[in-house]
Write a protein that holds these residues in place. Structure first.
Motif, PDB file in Angstrom:
ATOM      1  N   ASP A  69      -9.065  -4.922  -7.962  1.00  0.00           N
ATOM      2  CA  ASP A  69      -8.195  -3.875  -7.826  1.00  0.00           C
ATOM      3  C   ASP A  69      -8.010  -3.506  -6.710  1.00  0.00           C
ATOM      4  N   LEU A  70      -8.868  -2.778  -6.307  1.00  0.00           N
ATOM      5  CA  LEU A  70      -8.872  -2.384  -4.492  1.00  0.00           C
ATOM      6  C   LEU A  70      -8.296  -3.188  -3.496  1.00  0.00           C
ATOM      7  N   TYR A  71      -8.030  -4.626  -3.956  1.00  0.00           N
ATOM      8  CA  TYR A  71      -7.793  -4.964  -2.403  1.00  0.00           C
ATOM      9  C   TYR A  71      -5.659  -5.750  -2.444  1.00  0.00           C
ATOM     10  N   ILE A  72      -5.555  -5.065  -3.768  1.00  0.00           N
ATOM     11  CA  ILE A  72      -3.728  -5.304  -4.475  1.00  0.00           C
ATOM     12  C   ILE A  72      -3.039  -4.561  -4.710  1.00  0.00           C
ATOM     13  N   ALA A  73      -4.390  -3.085  -4.421  1.00  0.00           N
ATOM     14  CA  ALA A  73      -4.033  -2.071  -4.794  1.00  0.00           C
ATOM     15  C   ALA A  73      -2.883  -1.540  -2.996  1.00  0.00           C
ATOM     16  N   LEU A  74      -4.758  -1.866  -1.951  1.00  0.00           N
ATOM     17  CA  LEU A  74      -4.049  -2.011  -0.817  1.00  0.00           C
ATOM     18  C   LEU A  74      -2.712  -2.792  -0.371  1.00  0.00           C
ATOM     19  N   VAL A  75      -2.525  -4.009  -0.984  1.00  0.00           N
ATOM     20  CA  VAL A  75      -1.612  -5.076  -0.654  1.00  0.00           C
ATOM     21  C   VAL A  75      -0.117  -4.245  -0.634  1.00  0.00           C
ATOM     22  N   ALA A  76      -0.321  -3.661  -2.287  1.00  0.00           N
ATOM     23  CA  ALA A  76       0.698  -3.145  -2.847  1.00  0.00           C
ATOM     24  C   ALA A  76       0.838  -1.636  -2.184  1.00  0.00           C
ATOM     25  N   SER A  77       0.525  -0.714  -2.012  1.00  0.00           N
ATOM     26  CA  SER A  77       0.782   0.315  -1.301  1.00  0.00           C
ATOM     27  C   SER A  77       1.265  -0.148   0.629  1.00  0.00           C
ATOM     28  N   GLY A  78       1.003  -1.342   0.998  1.00  0.00           N
ATOM     29  CA  GLY A  78       1.011  -1.143   2.711  1.00  0.00           C
ATOM     30  C   GLY A  78       0.505  -0.773   3.644  1.00  0.00           C
ATOM     31  N   VAL A  79      -1.093  -0.439   2.617  1.00  0.00           N
ATOM     32  CA  VAL A  79      -2.069  -0.248   3.435  1.00  0.00           C
ATOM     33  C   VAL A  79      -2.058  -1.444   3.954  1.00  0.00           C
ATOM     34  N   ILE A  80      -2.775  -2.540   4.204  1.00  0.00           N
ATOM     35  CA  ILE A  80      -2.787  -3.594   4.902  1.00  0.00           C
ATOM     36  C   ILE A  80      -1.978  -4.646   3.957  1.00  0.00           C
ATOM     37  N   GLY A  81      -1.623  -6.028   4.587  1.00  0.00           N
ATOM     38  CA  GLY A  81      -0.587  -7.022   4.014  1.00  0.00           C
ATOM     39  C   GLY A  81      -2.079  -7.910   3.958  1.00  0.00           C
ATOM     40  N   ASP A  82      -1.595  -9.106   3.568  1.00  0.00           N
ATOM     41  CA  ASP A  82      -1.803  -9.956   3.112  1.00  0.00           C
ATOM     42  C   ASP A  82      -1.994 -11.153   4.007  1.00  0.00           C
ATOM     43  N   LEU A  83      -3.422 -11.627   3.822  1.00  0.00           N
ATOM     44  CA  LEU A  83      -3.877 -12.479   4.937  1.00  0.00           C
ATOM     45  C   LEU A  83      -3.118 -13.860   3.995  1.00  0.00           C
ATOM     46  N   ARG A  84      -1.922 -14.629   4.608  1.00  0.00           N
ATOM     47  CA  ARG A  84      -1.346 -15.771   4.256  1.00  0.00           C
ATOM     48  C   ARG A  84      -1.678 -16.814   4.516  1.00  0.00           C
ATOM     49  N   PHE A  85      -2.558 -18.036   4.160  1.00  0.00           N
ATOM     50  CA  PHE A  85      -2.491 -19.199   4.594  1.00  0.00           C
ATOM     51  C   PHE A  85      -1.290 -20.688   4.740  1.00  0.00           C
ATOM     52  N   VAL A  86      -0.544 -20.702   3.257  1.00  0.00           N
ATOM     53  CA  VAL A  86       0.256 -20.900   2.782  1.00  0.00           C
ATOM     54  C   VAL A  86       1.786 -20.471   2.838  1.00  0.00           C
ATOM     55  N   ASN A  87       2.963 -20.732   3.365  1.00  0.00           N
ATOM     56  CA  ASN A  87       4.211 -19.768   3.128  1.00  0.00           C
ATOM     57  C   ASN A  87       3.909 -17.917   2.624  1.00  0.00           C
TER      58      ASN A  87
END
Length: 257
Positions: free
Chosen positions: A239-257
């Motif tokens: 939940d914390l990770y998704i909240a941080l990505v959703a709020s723009g605090v961090i970006g999601d580390l992408r491996f494909v696309n």
């Protein structure tokens, strides 16, 4: 005849440390869960279709439409109520009535007893035969509800591989998969699941498939405490990770696309 000892305990080790850590851990997780429940925001990452398990399924009309994988059959909620209010009673009921958590909070919060060979402050004991503890017998029914919610979480984790740009894999996908893996292991290791699978069988030889499954579940059951803690903590981390990505605090580390 029982020995008459005036001291609360003759133990000289730090017997109080385990219940202290338990009540502190459960307390911190409860505070975090309460804050996120009533925050009612940052639970959906539209670009990658990440939905936090704390808001799944999101069935209220106030949910982000794309996050409502099963529609919005429920109206907007009044006041401070938020969409998780519909699923929390089942998830909380499953955890609270769990055999391991009973031991954990009975000892840590109610001091009944706080540790082996340590006297408890209560003068009487009625067990789980009267209100409110008689409700512990509902555990098997909460297991059924939690199993349905687990299937929904698995669906969410799979659906997250298809974002706005099509198929993709990011750190969030891995976290969601690990989360449902731990939740599945904890749910399957439940004593009710073990009993359902083989508890009423009189002849294992006549039911080889169920016996094999009962053996696998029994192995998981031996790790029920570890799975209870790891799955609970990882739900919060997910939940914390998704909240941080959703709020723009961090970006999601992408491996494909």
């Amino acid at each position: 005849m029982r020995a008459q000892i005036s001291e609360r305990t003759l133990r000289t080790d730090r017997w109080w440390l385990s219940p202290l850590l338990t009540v502190a851990g459960l307390g911190l997780i409860s505070v975090y869960a309460a804050i996120r429940t009533f925050m009612n925001d940052y639970y959906w990452v539209g670009e990658y279709h990440y939905l936090t398990p704390m808001y799944s399924p999101c069935l209220s009309a106030e949910c982000v439409p794309a996050a409502s994988h099963f529609g919005q059959p429920l109206p907007e909620l009044p006041g401070f109520l938020t969409p998780p209010i519909f699923i929390i009673p089942f998830l909380l009921g499953f955890r609270i009535t769990c055999y391991y958590y009973r031991k954990a909070y009975y000892r840590a919060a109610w001091m009944s007893p706080p540790a082996c060979a340590v006297a408890e402050p209560h003068k009487t004991y009625t067990g789980e035969t009267k209100a409110p503890l008689i409700a512990q017998n509902l555990h098997r029914y909460f297991f059924y509800a939690a199993s349905i919610l687990l299937l929904i979480n698995i669906y969410d984790a799979i659906a997250a591989f298809s974002g706005e740009k099509g198929f993709g894999i990011g750190l969030g996908n891995i976290i969601l998969l690990v989360n449902v893996g731990l939740l599945a292991a904890y749910t399957l290791s439940c004593h009710s699941c073990r009993h359902i699978m083989g508890g009423k069988l009189k002849h294992f030889s006549k039911h080889p498939v169920r016996y094999w499954m009962w053996q696998r579940i029994s192995t998981l059951n031996g790790k029920h405490m570890q799975l209870a803690w790891s799955s609970l903590i990882f739900v919060c981390l997910t939940d914390l990770y998704i909240a941080l990505v959703a709020s723009g605090v961090i970006g999601d580390l992408r491996f494909v696309n």
